[in-house]
Enzyme design. Structure first.
Site, PDB file in Angstrom:
ATOM      1  N   HIS D 143       0.852  -1.252  -0.138  1.00 28.72           N
ATOM      2  CA  HIS D 143      -0.071   0.053   0.095  1.00 28.72           C
ATOM      3  C   HIS D 143       0.852   1.232  -0.072  1.00 28.72           C
ATOM      4  O   HIS D 143       0.489   2.388  -0.306  1.00 28.72           O
ATOM      5  CB  HIS D 143      -0.918   0.083   1.392  1.00 28.72           C
ATOM      6  N   ASP D 180      -3.168 -10.406  -2.695  1.00 28.78           N
ATOM      7  CA  ASP D 180      -3.440  -9.831  -1.468  1.00 28.78           C
ATOM      8  C   ASP D 180      -5.234  -9.599  -1.671  1.00 28.78           C
ATOM      9  O   ASP D 180      -5.306  -8.952  -2.494  1.00 28.78           O
ATOM     10  CB  ASP D 180      -2.665  -8.665  -0.736  1.00 28.78           C
ATOM     11  N   HIS D 182      -6.386  -7.001  -0.695  1.00 28.48           N
ATOM     12  CA  HIS D 182      -6.633  -5.461  -0.464  1.00 28.48           C
ATOM     13  C   HIS D 182      -5.648  -5.078  -1.708  1.00 28.48           C
ATOM     14  O   HIS D 182      -4.961  -5.490  -2.329  1.00 28.48           O
ATOM     15  CB  HIS D 182      -6.187  -4.860   0.602  1.00 28.48           C
ATOM     16  N   ASP D 268      -4.674 -13.033   2.755  1.00 24.83           N
ATOM     17  CA  ASP D 268      -5.536 -12.455   3.536  1.00 24.83           C
ATOM     18  C   ASP D 268      -6.966 -12.539   2.897  1.00 24.83           C
ATOM     19  O   ASP D 268      -8.060 -12.036   3.132  1.00 24.83           O
ATOM     20  CB  ASP D 268      -5.552 -10.962   4.080  1.00 24.83           C
TER      21      ASP D 268
HETATM   22 ZN   LIG Z   1      -4.024  -7.060   2.605  1.00 26.18          ZN
END
Ligand SMILES: [Zn+2]
Ligand SMILES: [Zn+2]
Ligand SMILES: [Zn+2]
Ligand SMILES: [Zn+2]
Lengths: 370, 370, 370, 370
Positions: D143, D180, D182, D268
């Site tokens: 991120h 991931d 996200h 995740d």
């Molecule tokens: Zn994540």
């Protein structure tokens, strides 16, 4: 000079259950489920510090193996080994004998891996691959006798190592020094009649096991004189332990002339340990180790193997072990004991007369060693 | 006879951070993030045992309030109060003064709620709603002086309570007994020149703060004789503490004739505590409390208020506090100390001469109280 | 209007062992000892938030009692009750039936105290002491059938409460709404042939137990039509659940005209829960509770009793329960959901067609209720 | 074929503080101190399983080094690097930029060691010492943008690795696959105008960051077509992810013909993760890795380096990573996923139309790659 290091994450998986301190959880009796005092945390943090401090790079990492049945039976009865195995096979685990020694599901194999870690070090010393070594093992071993576990101990790792050194590697005389805060009763009992293995234990008097580890426990039959004890009063610290090392342990080693020195490195005599009332610091462990390393150099080509025993302070144990390892390797890391200042005043106590009396009493017995 | 009980779950939210034992985490210095030794666990478990044992039903639960600025300033300097507030307002918190006393974000209000819990008990005693009481508060207070926090303490809860008793409720003479393993230096300093507040502290000699709590610290000016200390050697246990209670504390109370007795109930002199090296058991806490309850009955209509101070063993602290509370209420629960057996042998030590010397020295000073 | 609140710290002492998530530790199989996902933390934190938020002052605290054998046998077979007791008596505990439902040592009494907490609430409602109530109990109950425990559940607390309401307090018709993320299979099975107890379960389709909770499971014999299911697809959120409440649950209650509404308040359909894949927020729980409170007001003098079921996020569970309790009491506290912002975007999803289809299918069955 | 493995216990010492899930503790706002969801536990357990399963013996352990300032500045602005350093130097730490990204005291060096771990792997691949590799690093990176940290990420480890591969080792084209749960927004932003680095991200739609990772985000300027996104609906599982791999990721890699494939191995999206709502199992991770390994074999001599990103289930993360590592090494261990049975039913969902629509939309963009 090379220092070997045995560790395996499986040691951390030995499961002592939802005990509250020393006792199995029992809500009806007011005992809330919690963690057992002999949980993986102190050892896990110790291994992490060894890595993060950079010391790991100075060590020869040796992978442990499981001790074989033959190796276990040199010390333990078949019934005891079978008992551990049976308890370990049960889904919820069980106990190694005295009600204070949880056996987790699967702990039998882990205990064999702990004993086997010491065997790997002994062999590496015998082969000349390492001069000395440290086994950061779990579960501990020094309370386990031939036929029962006790005091969190399942198998007597050091006793198994001593017999291995004698039987397989022809080391005739083995000395076992035990400065764990509690009496190394299991080790003493196993070798009580045996003059080829000298056991010397420094401990808090009458702590655990109760009524065990008095000065008059001095060996039996041919082994008379080859078991030594220094039952130091609660509240003993640096001065008392160093005096005991210099008046009892080192002279005894010098007389015994071992081929190998084993060390039961319980660090639970440290000043923050919940399971004893002694006041050692990293300086003490450093100085005591230095004395042993020197003795090993003088007596047996530096051969010195330490097994981790007790040590229940999650935050202070790592620094105590680091000090021992720094002395074994002869190096220092960038990490200094961060607790040194806060305990400086009260760990600077001089030797007290009631401590000296005990040490003198033990010192008188050294001359029995031949 | 009714016993009041102050507790609030907000006490458990006082945040001592990711410290390793006593020290802020500092990976670069080899200090792994962990939990601070003064974390909520021991107190949380204590409250849960009070509930599960059934004792809660015997207690009058009193909701704490926050101490007001006026109440705080009876003891602390405006600068200190403002310092705590500023540290508390910072997102990551800070420290109350000595680098060993974490102030969490929001801890200012929690500390005021802790002090206010004791104020609520004092008022309830003054109003006759309760005879005695216990405040299971956090953060602790007895090391905090007028102008700084130290030793995990932010505000001196008991000192604030003593001044409240005098100022608001007209109790002229207040005695503060402190059997926490560490010296009640803050409380002593606050009342050092004041003959209306007698402070008596039993502690491990020279433990924390260093070089504090010696026998010769006996008050100053008008307060001379109204500060007493019994600096017991490390390793002292049941016999030594009971002797000190009988030779020093109770005679001093009898001479002082207080209108109210306050107790700094640190239970960190117990045999499993990581932060000291004493050897008390639940039996000791029970017997010592019994002596205080009797003194309070004899001297001040039973008025006795205990504040929780140290106590760092998550598994043994609850039973020590339960013993104190059972004596305060005059009842027993179905829960008996499950650790009694395992520590029976080594906590049965008789009084030792080097302990008796210290107690005798303190006892000689009792006659200065008028 | 008064809201009752049942909690006991003994609920937190129900011991689910050193399991790794759902599975007993088994080092040999690579399963490291850890904590069971159904551990006390989420519930402990929930109780602490209820206190710290100030809501506790708005609640009538009701002390639980243990359900009697007679009360348990209204729902469970003697063999099942005996099984729980036997497992509970074993030192290391055992399992309630399916291998996923740990019974700790002493959990039998705790489970009876959980069931009895609900009985206390039912009686308080019947006596008019409270209008509605919440039981923050542990272990959970809704998966337990008449003759076995499963899915962490030992005894079916809500079923026992429903029978108590009918048998002792003469409430003829009881509705049980279950919005736990998992199917309330135990409750459904117990009342499957019974038209006097309406069960309505909203859950993640085919999650746990596998192949259970389909729309076609609609009751049997006289009970046909009196079991309803809304098996919502994984990933369903606020819009889907509210639609289901409005299209299925509320119309069903309106038709059924219960004398008492029971709520299985599992909050494990929340957006942070590890045990399901739904996306509810505190706003959803608030809105759903509001609908139930209104229905209870309209249909049965506000009589609504909630039992805590699943909810495994230690950090988000407390806020979900607080929202439910705020609606039950008709008050709000100073604490607002601190996670609202971070999940705002993705929990704002509109109702999706594949969700609507399931809800419509269930809605068609409502008319079978008479 | 040799697989490299980077791990350092210092990664576990990155301190995310006493946060409650995602939020700094704030008792006044009702936020109890707790552990941050991005704490060491899942990674620690993963490393332990890699050891205990025996897989460690199959891996070439590569010691990480700290990334240099030059290496960091290939990706990050000087201001951002300085910000991390400043926050890290503060006693209580700070935040990397968005208020959700704790920087512990000392985390700057740890973050550099994480980035440097990937650099060590890149160099080892370039030197031919290993074919592929895994870096079990912490803190995560995907991120983090050029000028700020966010979403628990401090430095973008993979972006730094990609630039290192290009600049130092002459690998012209680098593909970064990110599964991931996200959006890999930081990585995408860094390379958005750059056609030499292809970024492909599969994530839960609109989860984190909000409104990021839509299909229409496809690169800019020369980079147009070289950023791909598959924003899968919440509740997507094995079928959807495998379809996306086969329809989007693999075809894109085949067109791009990278010299090196990097993998952002956030696990995740697994069925037990608290931070997302997807339903992957170890079988999915195994199959997806198999596809990537095959692509790497076909396209770039097997060169594939995985960095650990998210993964917050302490009990399931280890098995997901083990599956990835088994595929990288081409071996299997004796440890099989112990959770396979319990999630079998609901993770067997077929591909749903609303999932397929998203995948199809992304697949249409693959042809833009040249
Ligand atoms: Zn994540
Ligand atoms: Zn020991
Ligand atoms: Zn103290
Ligand atoms: Zn559930």
């Amino acid at each position: 000079m090379t220092t070997g290091y045995v560790f395996h994450h499986a040691y951390l998986w030995h499961d002592t259950g939802t005990s509250a301190g020393l006792l199995p959880a029992d809500p009806a009796a007011g005992i809330q489920p919690a963690v057992h005092i002999e949980n993986p945390e102190a050892k896990r943090r110790t291994h992490e510090l060894i890595h993060v401090s950079g010391l790991l790079r100075e060590l020869l990492v040796i992978e442990p193996r499981r001790a074989t049945m033959t190796e276990l039976l040199r010390v333990h009865t078949p019934a005891h080994v079978q008992h551990i195995r049976t308890q370990s096979d049960r889904r919820g685990g069980g106990d190694a004998g005295d009600g204070y020694s949880p056996v987790g599901h699967g702990s039998y194999d882990i205990a064999r891996l702990a004993a086997g870690g010491l065997l790997a070090l002994v062999t590496a010393v015998a082969d000349g691959d390492i001069t000395n070594g440290y086994a950061l093992t779990r579960p501990p071993g020094h309370h386990a006798t031939a036929d029962t576990g006790m005091g969190f101990c399942l198998l007597n790792n050091l006793a198994i190592a001593a017999r291995h050194a004698q039987t397989v590697h022809g080391m005739g005389r083995v000395a076992i020094v035990d400065w764990d805060a509690h009496h190394g009763n299991g080790t003493q009992a196993i070798f009580y009649p045996d003059p080829t293995v000298l056991t010397i234990s420094l401990q808090q008097a009458n702590c655990f096991p109760p009524d065990s580890g008095w000065t008059h426990e001095n060996g039996i039959a041919d082994g008379t004189g080859y078991a030594l004890n220094v039952p130091l009063p609660a509240g003993s610290g640096h001065a008392a332990y160093l005096h005991a090392m210099r008046q009892v342990v080192i002279p005894a080693l010098d007389r015994f002339r071992p081929d190998l020195i084993l060390l039961a490195n319980g660090v639970d005599a440290n000043v923050f340990d919940p399971m004893a009332r002694q006041m050692l610091t990293t300086s003490t462990y450093r100085a005591m180790t230095r004395l042993l390393v020197d003795a090993a150099d003088r007596l047996c080509h530096g051969r010195l193997i330490a097994a981790h025993e007790g040590g229940y302070s999650p935050f202070y144990t790592p620094y105590c072990v680091l000090a021992v390892l720094e002395e074994l390797t002869g190096t220092t890391t960038r990490v200094t004991d961060p607790f040194a200042t806060v305990v400086a005043a009260y760990t600077a106590e001089p030797l007290r007369p009631h401590q000296q009396d005990v040490i003198d009493e033990a010192a008188h017995l050294v001359s029995r060693i031949d």
